[in-house]
Scaffold this active site. Sequence first.
Site, mmCIF file in Angstrom:
data_model
loop_
_atom_site.group_PDB
_atom_site.id
_atom_site.type_symbol
_atom_site.label_atom_id
_atom_site.label_comp_id
_atom_site.label_asym_id
_atom_site.label_seq_id
_atom_site.Cartn_x
_atom_site.Cartn_y
_atom_site.Cartn_z
ATOM 1 N N CYS A 1 -0.342 -5.834 -4.295
ATOM 2 C CA CYS A 1 0.392 -4.974 -4.637
ATOM 3 C C CYS A 1 -0.440 -4.068 -5.832
ATOM 4 O O CYS A 1 -0.844 -4.409 -6.949
ATOM 5 C CB CYS A 1 1.823 -5.021 -5.198
ATOM 6 S SG CYS A 1 2.893 -3.921 -5.702
ATOM 7 N N GLU B 1 0.921 0.152 0.553
ATOM 8 C CA GLU B 1 -0.031 -0.806 0.966
ATOM 9 C C GLU B 1 -1.027 0.476 1.861
ATOM 10 O O GLU B 1 -0.379 1.552 2.532
ATOM 11 C CB GLU B 1 0.010 -1.679 1.895
ATOM 12 C CG GLU B 1 0.695 -2.929 1.011
ATOM 13 C CD GLU B 1 -0.499 -3.457 0.151
ATOM 14 O OE1 GLU B 1 -1.522 -2.946 0.303
ATOM 15 O OE2 GLU B 1 -0.203 -4.341 -0.557
#
Length: 229
Positions: free
Chosen positions: A2, A107
């Site tokens: 992340c 992402e």
Amino acid sequence: MCGRFTIHSKLNLLLQQFALEMDERELPDFEPRYNLAPTNQAPVILQTESGRKLELMRWGLIPSWAKDKSIGNRTINARAESLSDKPSFRSAFKRRRCLVPADGYYEWMKVGKEKQAFLIRTIDERPFAMAGLWETWHDPDTAKNVPSFTIVTTAANDATSQIHDRTPVILTPSEFDLWLDPEVQETPRLQTLLDALPADRIKVDPVGNYVNKVGHEGEQCVQIQRTLF
């Protein structure tokens, strides 16, 4: 992994969502963020003697023994499988666990010659809590304490594994108390919390390339584009 996330929900909603024991006057001054990046300040939820509190911390955990804060650039995430082994995270895993509220995280995946950004959220699109660890580091240059945090990651579920093999650990409300309790230090018990959220509770949407640049902010970051799969 992340490496960017969003937290733009109103702080009074976070009071309710995470049962914070504080009123609006006690909340820190924090502007909505649509593209929060490492080294930025972010809201973090801690368990205190008087209940759950929200504080601002630097993203990128700086261990108390670090010589300088640059180590935090490499510790934005902590792998769930090795929390009890890594020197940077071992002490925090035992005693200093936190919740990192978010509305979504990003992402990237290569699609053709371009990098496509995806916004990943829970299916209800409400704020959720990522499992985190925190530390306080004393800056010898400023003589100030610097609180910082990392986000715990685990193997991705079927909803996100096409994009990246890691995903933040998203805790359910029934798991908050156990994760935040500093009296709970048994690794096997804590590890039971560190699986990916089931795939049917996650939604993945492509967004425009505006978010690709660190420093870009605002609602344009989360504008959904055409569906790719």
